[in-house]
Design a protein around this motif. Structure first.
Motif, PDB file in Angstrom:
ATOM      1  N   ASP A  80       0.862  -1.172   0.000  1.00 29.24           N
ATOM      2  CA  ASP A  80       0.000   0.000   0.000  1.00 29.24           C
ATOM      3  C   ASP A  80       0.903   1.227   0.000  1.00 29.24           C
TER       4      ASP A  80
ATOM      5  N   CYS B 121      -1.408  -1.184  -4.225  1.00 24.51           N
ATOM      6  CA  CYS B 121      -2.419  -0.143  -4.392  1.00 24.51           C
ATOM      7  C   CYS B 121      -1.761   1.172  -3.991  1.00 24.51           C
TER       8      CYS B 121
ATOM      9  N   SER C  67      -2.307   5.517  -2.911  1.00 25.98           N
ATOM     10  CA  SER C  67      -2.957   6.815  -2.723  1.00 25.98           C
ATOM     11  C   SER C  67      -1.894   7.889  -2.596  1.00 25.98           C
TER      12      SER C  67
ATOM     13  N   THR D  26      -5.795   2.905  -3.352  1.00 28.39           N
ATOM     14  CA  THR D  26      -5.888   2.341  -1.997  1.00 28.39           C
ATOM     15  C   THR D  26      -7.308   2.395  -1.422  1.00 28.39           C
TER      16      THR D  26
ATOM     17  N   SER E  83      -9.321  -0.407  -2.675  1.00 34.19           N
ATOM     18  CA  SER E  83      -8.863  -1.677  -2.106  1.00 34.19           C
ATOM     19  C   SER E  83      -9.463  -1.886  -0.720  1.00 34.19           C
ATOM     20  N   VAL E  84      -9.491  -0.819   0.083  1.00 33.90           N
ATOM     21  CA  VAL E  84     -10.102  -0.910   1.418  1.00 33.90           C
ATOM     22  C   VAL E  84     -11.597  -1.167   1.292  1.00 33.90           C
TER      23      VAL E  84
ATOM     24  N   ASP F  80     -11.152   4.936   8.462  1.00 33.30           N
ATOM     25  CA  ASP F  80      -9.738   4.937   8.076  1.00 33.30           C
ATOM     26  C   ASP F  80      -9.203   6.359   8.244  1.00 33.30           C
TER      27      ASP F  80
ATOM     28  N   ALA G 239      -6.000  -2.723   3.550  1.00 37.88           N
ATOM     29  CA  ALA G 239      -5.735  -2.400   2.139  1.00 37.88           C
ATOM     30  C   ALA G 239      -5.108  -3.596   1.442  1.00 37.88           C
TER      31      ALA G 239
END
Length: 464
Positions: free
Chosen positions: A3, A62, A64, A223, A226-227, A251, A432
């Protein structure tokens, strides 16, 4: 699984034979210089925990990092097609940095350029409905020479005209199904998949993340998506493995606070009528002004003067200075009780404000039949579990003091917040990673999540 977060790059190694996590590791994300540096440092830590180098069959990631996936949502009516467009963006793991309704102006387009938006989602009109507005907006974007990828997901009756404008002006445009084909009906799957396609094809390369794929197999998801995939799997279960039922996932990150709810949007009471745009079972909202580091100044802006007065601070502590310091030193990790306490305060504000913006609300109305209530949004009062993830929760011995900010507040009785949930902590920071694993082996991902999410002892800390 990797992540690449806005603040930290986190690695999770899984053994498919033992069906468990082997080890986790992290390092400060170095996307501003060379993203591989942070990855290699985290990998070195992972190898150290594993007792030496081992060969991984598959490495997927993933991201972010570099601001995540920044989108602009353009719709017709603010409460309808614009709201539908925003939900598509959020469900695809993006952050909605800009949102415009009705006709675009040159100033709006200047903002799109200045904000360095990654994708524009252009919507408007139900099928067979208004077409003038979307065609106007399309021409505005075309005449300004916008090269940003544009996804058209509006009234299908003018798709041919949209495509014609796109070809004439050389726009980087994708046409997909209408996000709101009928009034108050959402259709987000096609547009969400198109966003993912563009993310994989264009965005990770533009942000300098593509270079990491020389060392790993592929970055496959933003990300937040994915979560979301992990939360949806955890809620619903897979095959013979049961899920946890209706859940809320919080989160808290360095740049944003993301709120996820996995539950039906139906009314929980007989005296309530649900109105407004259809709510998805798996819903995500993201608050770009609420974060522990990059967005720390937004936390101060979200508080009223009265709320600041109620915060538990020593007289010699200046909350504004504390927030400015964290904003300017995003790699700060608390090392003493004072710093942990300030982080708990910031985290609590992030959770409280994010929940207020995410949760459904009631409105009272008097009728000849007596008092009736109208519900807008999701009723989370019967949620079974609240799950917390994020560094501020993992590093605190008492994460409940932060997470309890999601609960029903008598001062805001019309907010349909959770009432008596149980609490779980993503103590190993794997959600994630499990969203990534779910793309390959959902059953294994579900088993690992159920094994590693740690119950939080609420009773022990409730009176603090």
């Amino acid at each position: 699984m990797i992540d690449f977060g806005s603040t930290f790059t986190k690695l999770t190694a899984v053994d498919t034979e033992t069906e468990d996590v082997l080890a986790t590791a992290s390092h400060f994300t170095t996307v501003d210089t060379d993203i591989t540096i942070g990855y290699e440092n985290a990998l070195a830590e992972l190898y150290k925990k594993l007792g030496g180098k081992i060969t991984f069959d598959k490495i997927i990631g993933c991201s972010s990092a570099a601001g995540g996936l920044k989108m602009c949502a353009v719709g017709l009516v603010e409460e309808l097609t614009l709201e539908a467009a925003k939900r598509v963006c959020l469900g695809a793991g993006a952050k909605v940095d800009l949102a415009f309704s009705h006709h675009l102006t040159n100033r709006n387009i200047d903002e799109i350029i200045d904000k360095k938006i990654d994708i524009i989602l252009l919507c408007g009109g139900t099928d067979g409905g208004n077409s003038e507005c979307v065609l106007f907006n399309q021409k505005m974007l075309a005449e300004r020479g916008i090269k940003i990828p544009i996804i058209y997901a509006g009234n299908k009756d003018c798709q041919d005209e949209i495509t014609d404008i796109s070809r004439r002006y050389g726009l980087n445009e994708y046409v997909c199904e209408n996000v709101m084909p009928k009034l108050n009906v959402l259709n987000i799957t096609d547009a969400r998949e198109k966003i993912r396609e563009i993310f994989l094809k264009n965005i990770i390369e533009a942000k300098g993340i593509k270079k990491i794929e020389k060392a790993i197999d592929k970055v496959i998801l933003p990300t937040p998506e994915s979560v979301l995939q992990a939360a949806n799997l955890l809620s619903n279960g897979y095959m013979h493995e049961s899920g946890l039922g209706e859940i809320v996932l919080v989160d808290i990150g360095g740049a944003t606070t993301d709120m996820y709810s996995m539950c039906s949007a139906s009314a929980k009471r007989s005296d309530v009528v649900v109105k407004g745009l259809e709510e998805p079972y798996a819903k995500r909202t993201v608050e770009g002004d609420l974060g522990m580091r990059y967005s720390a100044l937004g936390v101060l802006g979200a508080l009223t003067e009265e709320e600041i007065k109620t915060i538990d601070l020593d007289e010699n502590v200046d909350l504004k200075k504390e927030l400015i310091y964290r904003h300017e030193h995003v790699d700060t990790i608390p090392t003493n009780e004072h710093e942990l306490h300030i982080d708990r305060i910031i985290g609590s504000v992030c959770v409280d404000k994010a929940m207020s913006r995410h949760v459904g609300k009631l409105e009272e109305s008097y009728t000849p039949m007596g008092m009736l209530y109208t519900q807008y949004g999701k009723d989370l009062s019967k949620i079974r579990y609240v799950i917390g993830t994020g560094g501020v929760l993992v590093r605190n011995e008492d994460p409940y003091q932060i997470l309890k900010a999601v609960e029903f507040d008598i001062k805001r009785p019309m907010e349909l917040r959770p009432t008596y949930p149980s609490y779980l902590l993503d103590a190993d920071y794997i959600l994630a990673a499990m969203g990534l694993l779910s793309q390959i082996d959902p059953l294994l991902a579900l088993k690992i999540m159920k094994k590693h999410l740690k119950p939080i002892d609420v009773d022990k800390n409730k009176d603090k």
